[in-house]
Design an enzyme around this catalytic site. Structure first.
Site, mmCIF file in Angstrom:
data_model
loop_
_atom_site.group_PDB
_atom_site.id
_atom_site.type_symbol
_atom_site.label_atom_id
_atom_site.label_comp_id
_atom_site.label_asym_id
_atom_site.label_seq_id
_atom_site.Cartn_x
_atom_site.Cartn_y
_atom_site.Cartn_z
ATOM 1 N N THR A 1 -5.020 3.985 -0.311
ATOM 2 C CA THR A 1 -3.899 3.073 -0.108
ATOM 3 C C THR A 1 -3.499 2.936 1.356
ATOM 4 O O THR A 1 -3.696 3.864 2.146
ATOM 5 C CB THR A 1 -2.682 3.596 -0.911
ATOM 6 O OG1 THR A 1 -1.537 2.840 -0.576
ATOM 7 C CG2 THR A 1 -2.382 5.062 -0.604
ATOM 8 N N ASP A 2 -2.876 1.802 1.660
ATOM 9 C CA ASP A 2 -2.301 1.607 3.004
ATOM 10 C C ASP A 2 -1.096 2.534 3.217
ATOM 11 O O ASP A 2 -0.652 2.732 4.342
ATOM 12 C CB ASP A 2 -1.889 0.136 3.200
ATOM 13 C CG ASP A 2 -0.884 -0.345 2.167
ATOM 14 O OD1 ASP A 2 -0.737 0.289 1.101
ATOM 15 O OD2 ASP A 2 -0.228 -1.378 2.420
ATOM 16 N N ALA B 1 -5.468 6.628 -10.757
ATOM 17 C CA ALA B 1 -4.595 7.281 -9.777
ATOM 18 C C ALA B 1 -3.203 7.421 -10.366
ATOM 19 O O ALA B 1 -2.852 6.726 -11.331
ATOM 20 C CB ALA B 1 -4.530 6.447 -8.497
ATOM 21 N N TYR B 2 -2.436 8.306 -9.767
ATOM 22 C CA TYR B 2 -0.998 8.358 -10.064
ATOM 23 C C TYR B 2 -0.371 7.335 -9.124
ATOM 24 O O TYR B 2 -0.328 7.540 -7.912
ATOM 25 C CB TYR B 2 -0.455 9.768 -9.792
ATOM 26 C CG TYR B 2 1.001 9.907 -10.168
ATOM 27 C CD1 TYR B 2 1.395 10.616 -11.296
ATOM 28 C CD2 TYR B 2 2.001 9.304 -9.397
ATOM 29 C CE1 TYR B 2 2.733 10.735 -11.651
ATOM 30 C CE2 TYR B 2 3.339 9.412 -9.748
ATOM 31 C CZ TYR B 2 3.697 10.123 -10.873
ATOM 32 O OH TYR B 2 5.015 10.233 -11.218
ATOM 33 N N LYS C 1 -2.284 10.811 -1.736
ATOM 34 C CA LYS C 1 -3.482 9.959 -1.597
ATOM 35 C C LYS C 1 -4.259 10.355 -0.337
ATOM 36 O O LYS C 1 -5.491 10.384 -0.340
ATOM 37 C CB LYS C 1 -3.099 8.473 -1.540
ATOM 38 C CG LYS C 1 -2.555 7.894 -2.837
ATOM 39 C CD LYS C 1 -3.572 7.792 -3.968
ATOM 40 C CE LYS C 1 -4.571 6.667 -3.794
ATOM 41 N NZ LYS C 1 -5.437 6.516 -4.987
ATOM 42 N N GLN D 1 -4.939 -1.958 -13.386
ATOM 43 C CA GLN D 1 -5.177 -3.311 -12.851
ATOM 44 C C GLN D 1 -6.601 -3.474 -12.315
ATOM 45 O O GLN D 1 -7.294 -4.437 -12.641
ATOM 46 C CB GLN D 1 -4.239 -3.594 -11.685
ATOM 47 C CG GLN D 1 -2.778 -3.574 -11.997
ATOM 48 C CD GLN D 1 -2.018 -4.216 -10.856
ATOM 49 O OE1 GLN D 1 -1.947 -5.440 -10.767
ATOM 50 N NE2 GLN D 1 -1.466 -3.408 -9.973
ATOM 51 N N LEU D 2 -7.015 -2.509 -11.492
ATOM 52 C CA LEU D 2 -8.333 -2.640 -10.872
ATOM 53 C C LEU D 2 -9.441 -2.375 -11.884
ATOM 54 O O LEU D 2 -10.443 -3.103 -11.925
ATOM 55 C CB LEU D 2 -8.425 -1.671 -9.675
ATOM 56 C CG LEU D 2 -9.708 -1.745 -8.870
ATOM 57 C CD1 LEU D 2 -9.963 -3.158 -8.331
ATOM 58 C CD2 LEU D 2 -9.688 -0.740 -7.720
ATOM 59 N N TYR E 1 3.652 9.926 -2.736
ATOM 60 C CA TYR E 1 2.447 9.193 -3.161
ATOM 61 C C TYR E 1 1.434 9.111 -2.008
ATOM 62 O O TYR E 1 0.260 9.450 -2.171
ATOM 63 C CB TYR E 1 2.867 7.792 -3.632
ATOM 64 C CG TYR E 1 1.729 6.824 -3.844
ATOM 65 C CD1 TYR E 1 0.862 6.950 -4.931
ATOM 66 C CD2 TYR E 1 1.527 5.758 -2.966
ATOM 67 C CE1 TYR E 1 -0.178 6.041 -5.120
ATOM 68 C CE2 TYR E 1 0.495 4.847 -3.157
ATOM 69 C CZ TYR E 1 -0.354 4.994 -4.235
ATOM 70 O OH TYR E 1 -1.378 4.097 -4.419
HETATM 71 N N1 LIG Z 1 -0.943 -0.958 -7.205
HETATM 72 C C1 LIG Z 1 -0.867 -1.065 -5.888
HETATM 73 O O1 LIG Z 1 -0.027 -1.807 -5.341
HETATM 74 C C2 LIG Z 1 -1.814 -0.303 -5.007
HETATM 75 C C3 LIG Z 1 -1.710 -0.441 -3.617
HETATM 76 C C4 LIG Z 1 -2.591 0.276 -2.803
HETATM 77 C C5 LIG Z 1 -3.566 1.094 -3.362
HETATM 78 N N2 LIG Z 1 -3.634 1.218 -4.712
HETATM 79 C C6 LIG Z 1 -4.670 2.099 -5.271
HETATM 80 O O2 LIG Z 1 -5.588 1.274 -5.978
HETATM 81 C C7 LIG Z 1 -6.122 1.989 -7.106
HETATM 82 C C8 LIG Z 1 -5.959 1.146 -8.357
HETATM 83 O O3 LIG Z 1 -4.582 0.857 -8.527
HETATM 84 P P1 LIG Z 1 -4.045 0.045 -9.783
HETATM 85 O O4 LIG Z 1 -2.948 -0.853 -9.301
HETATM 86 O O5 LIG Z 1 -5.199 -0.516 -10.550
HETATM 87 O O6 LIG Z 1 -3.368 1.235 -10.585
HETATM 88 P P2 LIG Z 1 -2.780 1.213 -12.066
HETATM 89 O O7 LIG Z 1 -2.758 -0.154 -12.620
HETATM 90 O O8 LIG Z 1 -1.519 2.005 -12.008
HETATM 91 O O9 LIG Z 1 -3.884 2.033 -12.838
HETATM 92 C C9 LIG Z 1 -4.076 3.385 -12.597
HETATM 93 C C10 LIG Z 1 -4.878 3.938 -13.737
HETATM 94 O O10 LIG Z 1 -4.958 5.358 -13.545
HETATM 95 C C11 LIG Z 1 -4.888 5.929 -14.815
HETATM 96 N N3 LIG Z 1 -4.409 7.299 -14.806
HETATM 97 C C12 LIG Z 1 -3.181 7.745 -14.459
HETATM 98 N N4 LIG Z 1 -3.088 9.055 -14.723
HETATM 99 C C13 LIG Z 1 -4.288 9.432 -15.252
HETATM 100 C C14 LIG Z 1 -4.814 10.639 -15.724
HETATM 101 N N5 LIG Z 1 -4.077 11.744 -15.773
HETATM 102 N N6 LIG Z 1 -6.083 10.657 -16.153
HETATM 103 C C15 LIG Z 1 -6.825 9.551 -16.169
HETATM 104 N N7 LIG Z 1 -6.378 8.362 -15.755
HETATM 105 C C16 LIG Z 1 -5.130 8.306 -15.294
HETATM 106 C C17 LIG Z 1 -3.891 5.080 -15.579
HETATM 107 O O11 LIG Z 1 -4.110 5.263 -16.945
HETATM 108 P P3 LIG Z 1 -3.088 4.720 -18.061
HETATM 109 O O12 LIG Z 1 -3.334 3.238 -18.133
HETATM 110 O O13 LIG Z 1 -3.506 5.460 -19.277
HETATM 111 O O14 LIG Z 1 -1.713 5.071 -17.560
HETATM 112 C C18 LIG Z 1 -4.240 3.692 -15.097
HETATM 113 O O15 LIG Z 1 -5.165 3.084 -15.947
HETATM 114 C C19 LIG Z 1 -5.396 3.335 -7.120
HETATM 115 O O16 LIG Z 1 -6.184 4.280 -6.475
HETATM 116 C C20 LIG Z 1 -4.142 3.087 -6.296
HETATM 117 O O17 LIG Z 1 -3.676 4.281 -5.684
HETATM 118 C C21 LIG Z 1 -2.789 0.531 -5.554
#
Ligand SMILES: NC(=O)c1ccc[n+]([C@@H]2O[C@H](COP(=O)([O-])OP(=O)(O)OC[C@H]3O[C@@H](n4cnc5c(N)ncnc54)[C@H](OP(=O)(O)O)[C@@H]3O)[C@@H](O)[C@H]2O)c1
Length: 299
Positions: A109-110, A68-69, A137, A11-12, A133
């Site tokens: 993350t929060d 991230a995972y 983090k 997403q980001l 998770y």
């Molecule tokens: N989503 C939330 O609600 C939330 C809330 C708070 C903080 N965050 C933090 O914000 C950041 C961005 O989140 P997001 O929502 O954009 O996450 P996301 O949509 O789940 O995207 C995470 C990305 O990480 C990649 N990834 C996972 N395993 C990997 C690996 N082994 N090697 C390389 N890339 C890998 C994924 O690749 P694939 O597309 O190939 O799977 C995906 O593109 C993260 O650090 C997350 O922890 C997210």
């Protein structure tokens, strides 16, 4: 400036790409800032050797780690993998960034907090994650700060949604159109954050003198939209904007058990990022409207 963005399909990562590709102020072919977006095919954070091989052949001035995972429930069963991606890979990225004299901007993350405070969380408040998770983090944040006491920056964010991938907004839109009623938890409070707003903030920060200057102490910043709501209220607003006639029933987290525990109440104070980098914080409702307009255009 060579700027690496990991997590290009997330997403980001996609939100940053969209701005870089459409903003005429950031012409990727002409500007001195050249962005390189990578996914797991190019740089797999699961494997130490994939990471070191990639960086043996590629040097950067700034690394933005959006990968991230992020599967909060699955992480309970895949703790080792979550730890590798959210902790050990971050540590390795920090070592590499240090060696390359690159700046590292990392997203956290929060969920590093337990959600038991009734006051907004400051960056200096003591974390206490309550699920795998969050633990992984937090371990990533700590490793990054140890390896890179200077020249890195961590942004903690919350409840990300966007026009990409699966997220709460898209899930509600889908279910709301399929069902007459839905039950949504009303006892978890947070701040939904539009990934495009966070992407804007990141691009502002990396242009800022206070980020670019050498020898800045590594800092943590909180960033989310303004306002606090429950998932139940969030769902109601999504249906209101889209004029979906689906009854939303308020339930408790106990009535909707999930593998990973969720923090009850996390509001983060954003004053630091506003003061240091002059970042604008949007109101959650206005950002939700923006995202939903874009989703509608895509239909
Ligand atoms: N989503 C939330 O609600 C939330 C809330 C708070 C903080 N965050 C933090 O914000 C950041 C961005 O989140 P997001 O929502 O954009 O996450 P996301 O949509 O789940 O995207 C995470 C990305 O990480 C990649 N990834 C996972 N395993 C990997 C690996 N082994 N090697 C390389 N890339 C890998 C994924 O690749 P694939 O597309 O190939 O799977 C995906 O593109 C993260 O650090 C997350 O922890 C997210």
């Amino acid at each position: 400036m060579r700027i690496l963005v990991t997590g290009k399909n997330g997403q980001l990562g996609r939100s940053i790409q969209k701005i870089v590709n459409t903003d005429t102020k950031i012409d990727n072919s002409q500007s001195p800032n050249h962005f390189i977006f990578v996914g797991r095919e190019e740089l797999n954070l699961r494997s130490e050797s994939s990471i070191s091989n990639y960086f043996d052949n590629n040097k950067f001035d700034i690394i933005i780690n959006c990968a991230a995972y992020t599967q909060v429930d699955k992480a309970e069963q895949e703790a080792e993998l979550a730890n590798q991606i959210n902790h050990l890979a971050v540590k390795q990225l920090a070592i590499i960034a240090s060696n390359q004299q690159a700046k590292l901007l990392h997203i956290s993350t929060d969920f590093v907090f337990d959600g038991e405070s009734n006051k907004p969380y400051l960056e200096t408040d003591t974390p206490n994650p309550i699920n795998v998770y969050g633990i992984t983090k937090l371990a990533g944040e700590k490793a990054l700060k140890t390896v890179m006491p200077m020249n890195a920056l961590v942004i903690r964010t919350s409840w990300l949604y966007s026009e990409y991938d699966n997220n709460f907004v898209k899930t509600m839109l889908k279910l709301g159109k399929e069902q007459d009623e839905l039950s949504v938890v009303n006892d978890q409070i947070g701040s939904p954050t539009y990934a495009a707003d966070l992407a804007d903030a990141i691009l502002e920060i990396i242009k800022h003198k206070k980020f670019r200057d050498i020898s800045q102490t590594t800092q943590i910043y909180h960033y989310s939209s303004e306002g606090e709501i429950s998932w139940y209220e969030f769902a109601k607003e999504i249906f209101k904007i889209e004029k979906i006639e689906c009854e939303v029933n308020s339930i408790t987290s106990q009535q909707y058990p999930l593998p990973a525990k969720r923090p009850r109440n996390i509001i983060m104070k954003k004053d630091k990022i506003v003061e240091v980098f002059n970042i604008k914080i949007s109101k959650w409702k206005s950002s939700l409207n923006t995202c939903m307009k874009i989703l509608k255009q895509k239909q």
